[in-house]
Design a protein around this motif. Sequence first.
Motif, mmCIF file in Angstrom:
data_model
loop_
_atom_site.group_PDB
_atom_site.id
_atom_site.type_symbol
_atom_site.label_atom_id
_atom_site.label_comp_id
_atom_site.label_asym_id
_atom_site.label_seq_id
_atom_site.Cartn_x
_atom_site.Cartn_y
_atom_site.Cartn_z
ATOM 1 N N TRP A 16 0.835 -1.203 0.000
ATOM 2 C CA TRP A 16 0.000 0.000 0.000
ATOM 3 C C TRP A 16 0.870 1.252 0.000
ATOM 4 O O TRP A 16 0.664 2.184 -0.763
ATOM 5 N N ALA A 17 1.895 1.256 0.851
ATOM 6 C CA ALA A 17 2.779 2.419 0.941
ATOM 7 C C ALA A 17 3.468 2.662 -0.397
ATOM 8 O O ALA A 17 3.563 3.801 -0.872
ATOM 9 N N ALA A 18 3.903 1.593 -1.029
ATOM 10 C CA ALA A 18 4.626 1.739 -2.289
ATOM 11 C C ALA A 18 3.710 2.281 -3.374
ATOM 12 O O ALA A 18 4.086 3.171 -4.150
ATOM 13 N N ILE A 19 2.467 1.764 -3.402
ATOM 14 C CA ILE A 19 1.530 2.206 -4.433
ATOM 15 C C ILE A 19 1.169 3.674 -4.217
ATOM 16 O O ILE A 19 1.083 4.465 -5.157
ATOM 17 N N THR A 20 1.009 4.044 -2.939
ATOM 18 C CA THR A 20 0.696 5.436 -2.638
ATOM 19 C C THR A 20 1.832 6.358 -3.078
ATOM 20 O O THR A 20 1.606 7.409 -3.680
ATOM 21 N N LEU A 21 3.052 5.949 -2.799
ATOM 22 C CA LEU A 21 4.203 6.739 -3.244
ATOM 23 C C LEU A 21 4.200 6.852 -4.763
ATOM 24 O O LEU A 21 4.471 7.911 -5.329
ATOM 25 N N ASN A 22 3.877 5.717 -5.383
ATOM 26 C CA ASN A 22 3.848 5.655 -6.834
ATOM 27 C C ASN A 22 2.825 6.642 -7.399
ATOM 28 O O ASN A 22 2.986 7.170 -8.488
ATOM 29 N N PHE A 23 1.780 6.890 -6.607
ATOM 30 C CA PHE A 23 0.758 7.849 -7.032
ATOM 31 C C PHE A 23 1.263 9.278 -6.869
ATOM 32 O O PHE A 23 1.074 10.118 -7.736
ATOM 33 N N PHE A 24 1.940 9.534 -5.770
ATOM 34 C CA PHE A 24 2.288 10.923 -5.468
ATOM 35 C C PHE A 24 3.520 11.421 -6.208
ATOM 36 O O PHE A 24 3.561 12.571 -6.604
ATOM 37 N N ILE A 25 4.494 10.553 -6.398
ATOM 38 C CA ILE A 25 5.761 11.044 -6.959
ATOM 39 C C ILE A 25 5.593 11.727 -8.323
ATOM 40 O O ILE A 25 6.074 12.856 -8.506
ATOM 41 N N PRO A 26 4.867 11.113 -9.270
ATOM 42 C CA PRO A 26 4.723 11.803 -10.557
ATOM 43 C C PRO A 26 4.017 13.142 -10.421
ATOM 44 O O PRO A 26 4.251 14.052 -11.217
ATOM 45 N N ARG A 27 3.152 13.249 -9.417
ATOM 46 C CA ARG A 27 2.444 14.518 -9.238
ATOM 47 C C ARG A 27 3.340 15.584 -8.624
ATOM 48 O O ARG A 27 2.988 16.755 -8.614
ATOM 49 N N LEU A 28 4.470 15.183 -8.116
ATOM 50 C CA LEU A 28 5.421 16.154 -7.573
ATOM 51 C C LEU A 28 6.405 16.609 -8.640
ATOM 52 O O LEU A 28 7.130 17.576 -8.458
ATOM 53 N N VAL A 29 6.414 15.864 -9.762
ATOM 54 C CA VAL A 29 7.353 16.212 -10.829
ATOM 55 C C VAL A 29 6.792 17.409 -11.596
ATOM 56 O O VAL A 29 5.612 17.431 -11.921
ATOM 57 N N PRO A 30 7.633 18.426 -11.871
ATOM 58 C CA PRO A 30 7.134 19.591 -12.615
ATOM 59 C C PRO A 30 6.699 19.202 -14.032
ATOM 60 O O PRO A 30 7.217 18.262 -14.612
ATOM 61 N N SER A 36 4.742 17.205 -22.005
ATOM 62 C CA SER A 36 5.866 16.441 -22.525
ATOM 63 C C SER A 36 5.520 15.843 -23.893
ATOM 64 O O SER A 36 6.390 15.686 -24.743
ATOM 65 N N LEU A 37 4.215 15.556 -24.129
ATOM 66 C CA LEU A 37 3.809 15.084 -25.456
ATOM 67 C C LEU A 37 3.974 16.188 -26.486
ATOM 68 O O LEU A 37 4.427 15.957 -27.608
ATOM 69 N N ILE A 38 3.613 17.392 -26.059
ATOM 70 C CA ILE A 38 3.754 18.538 -26.972
ATOM 71 C C ILE A 38 5.214 18.712 -27.361
ATOM 72 O O ILE A 38 5.555 18.870 -28.538
ATOM 73 N N SER A 39 6.061 18.657 -26.350
ATOM 74 C CA SER A 39 7.472 18.878 -26.668
ATOM 75 C C SER A 39 8.029 17.727 -27.504
ATOM 76 O O SER A 39 8.914 17.926 -28.320
ATOM 77 N N VAL A 285 12.189 5.953 -19.716
ATOM 78 C CA VAL A 285 12.945 7.041 -19.114
ATOM 79 C C VAL A 285 13.375 8.014 -20.196
ATOM 80 O O VAL A 285 13.258 9.234 -20.053
ATOM 81 N N GLY A 286 13.826 7.482 -21.314
ATOM 82 C CA GLY A 286 14.287 8.325 -22.417
ATOM 83 C C GLY A 286 13.190 9.222 -22.945
ATOM 84 O O GLY A 286 13.421 10.376 -23.291
ATOM 85 N N TYR A 287 11.931 8.691 -22.972
ATOM 86 C CA TYR A 287 10.827 9.459 -23.546
ATOM 87 C C TYR A 287 10.006 10.149 -22.476
ATOM 88 O O TYR A 287 8.920 10.626 -22.745
ATOM 89 N N LYS A 288 10.456 10.178 -21.270
ATOM 90 C CA LYS A 288 9.693 10.745 -20.149
ATOM 91 C C LYS A 288 8.282 10.159 -20.124
ATOM 92 O O LYS A 288 7.295 10.862 -19.984
ATOM 93 N N ASP A 289 8.197 8.844 -20.300
ATOM 94 C CA ASP A 289 6.905 8.165 -20.346
ATOM 95 C C ASP A 289 6.477 7.813 -18.926
ATOM 96 O O ASP A 289 6.668 6.702 -18.455
#
Lengths: 325, 332
Positions: A16-30, A36-39, A285-289
């Motif tokens: 549960w903790a890992a999945i929750t982190l997995n949810f929050f981390i991308p939302r902390l990324v600028p 990123s699709l546009i670029s 990682v290369g495509y910021k996917d």
Amino acid sequence: MRFLLQRTAFYLFTAWAAITLNFFIPRLVPGDPVQSLISRNQGRISADAIDSLRVLFGLDSDASIWEQYLDYWGQLLHGDLGLSFTFFPTPVSTVIGDSLPWTVGLVGITTVISFLLGTALGVGAGWRRGSWVDGLLPATTFLSSIPYFWLGLVAIAVFTGPGSFFPSSGGYEAGLVPAFDGYFIPSAIKHSVLPAATILVSSMSGWILSMRNMMVTVSSEDYITVAHAKGLSERRVALSYAARNALLPNVSGFALSLGFIVGGTLLVEIVFSYPGLGYQLFQAVGYKDYPLMQGIFLIITISVLVANLLADVAYLLLDPRTRKS
Amino acid sequence: MSDPVLEIRGLRVDYGLGDAAVHAVRDVDLTLHRGEVLGLAGESGSGKSTLAYGLTRLLPPPGVVSGGQVVYHPVDGPPVDVLTLSPAQLRQFRWAETSIVFQGAMNSLNPVHKVSTQLLDVIKAHDPTSTAAGRLARARDLLRLVGIAADRLDSYPHQLSGGMRQRVMIAMALALEPQVVIMDEPTTALDVVMQRQILGQLAELRERLGFAVLFITHDLSLLVEFSDRIAIMYGGRIVEEAPAAQLYRQALHPYTEGLLHSFPALRGPRRELTGIPGSPPDLRAMPKGCAFHPRCPKAFDPCDKKVPVLGAAEPGRDVACWLHPVAAPVPH
């Protein structure tokens, strides 16, 4: 049984903790996925398309983070991990589903072989110190000290090339359709030989060394002397008394290494361009996917947790001292 | 005295090879008679355990038996030298003729196997024709013999107390009804109450089954009570051998005397505990002459020059000491 339930509860909490982190981390990324699709398309996307993309990625709603979190769980439980950017618009679950069998097939089987072979050699080396198996140790230790990517590159340079039997990259011959038939299976096996051999060479010495050391330690135990004094056959003493006890740390090590099958094979798959999960992660990682990365991290987390649980169960089965009556 | 069952003749055990070898057991002659309890006592490092390991060929490297004979007399059949048996013959000989109860009661059982597995495999190894049911019945009998409930067969060693584990080991040692049981400090790790119980049981079992015991310990007081004859070992040699009561009443060798004065007597006049000054000899640099002379209160002229030979000082009593000139050295 109680112990097992406790462990399972612990691992569920960790998941549960890992999945929750997995949810929050991308939302902390600028930035967000649409940007990123546009670029990636260097701005050649119309405003309408951008709007529909925002809808598609669920960025249009002004749901609170808590609602998003609940939605995320809902989707997760339906196996919906979002859409991959790299293979847009393929769902992440499909991408993972396509590449997971390759990784598990190659690295999973290799890990098992490496463990079995290494442990067997370790038993031999530890039981008869100074035999030919002992002579193998410096060689395998040397091979495992070589950085893996370099070993892979050397293998490619030496064994592949025009006219060589071994292909240098990929999981199967281009043009074949994955299926269980007489064309695809031999091709897949042929493509896996070189990566598998390099993994074996670099990972086996760890098993040999740890098993040998445990054998040496166990061999000086009193119960081994007793077993000899009982007039049991050499084979029975070596296997049922010495190896059986020396095996314990190796088995839990093995169960843990199963968890790294999914995550720890980046280099193999990159060097051999093998269509597994590690290669997919590399591309993501290369495509910021982000969705694909998230999905792969989730799979890695879960497999490590499952492997830990397996290690606990294996130890419980093999060592009566850990069982609470 | 009954016939010998195990004769040790001139046994030498070294650790290491060549000039660097440490001689842990030097020309030991010892005879174990059928059905008797022979006690072997001495300080730590005197070579008692090495002797036991040497005569059963269980010495871990770098231990080497460098000379001598260990002649075993089976109930029927010609005597055999244990040291010249082939590996297959040795496996057959072990446990069936001579079993061992080791020092560490705690570590003698394999922790990952049930008691039953470890009891049954030895029976199976020596009697492949036995049936599973027969073996199980035998294992139950054995446990009952040492006073343990038969349902303990399904226990793992860690579920048993130290005393129970040692009793399981004794049951195991008797599994094949051997003629000789070697006990290497079998009760050292146990408390005195348990020690007493186990020794009592052992004495009773010996009455009933008639095996001979080579009982190794550093606790001479235990031997005085429990054994028929006692041999005292010092610096790898037997220095005195006598019937237990005689040895206790009047020790001939000053070392034995020192050992006897190291523990209090329960009855009789009060006497001072003196112990033995100094420490056991360094096996790498043994003193010249008698190994005990640097610590001996009665050392005199020949002691630091010549090694005294073990021989009969009185009928039935052997001693290796210049104080007691030997009438007839023990023949080799």
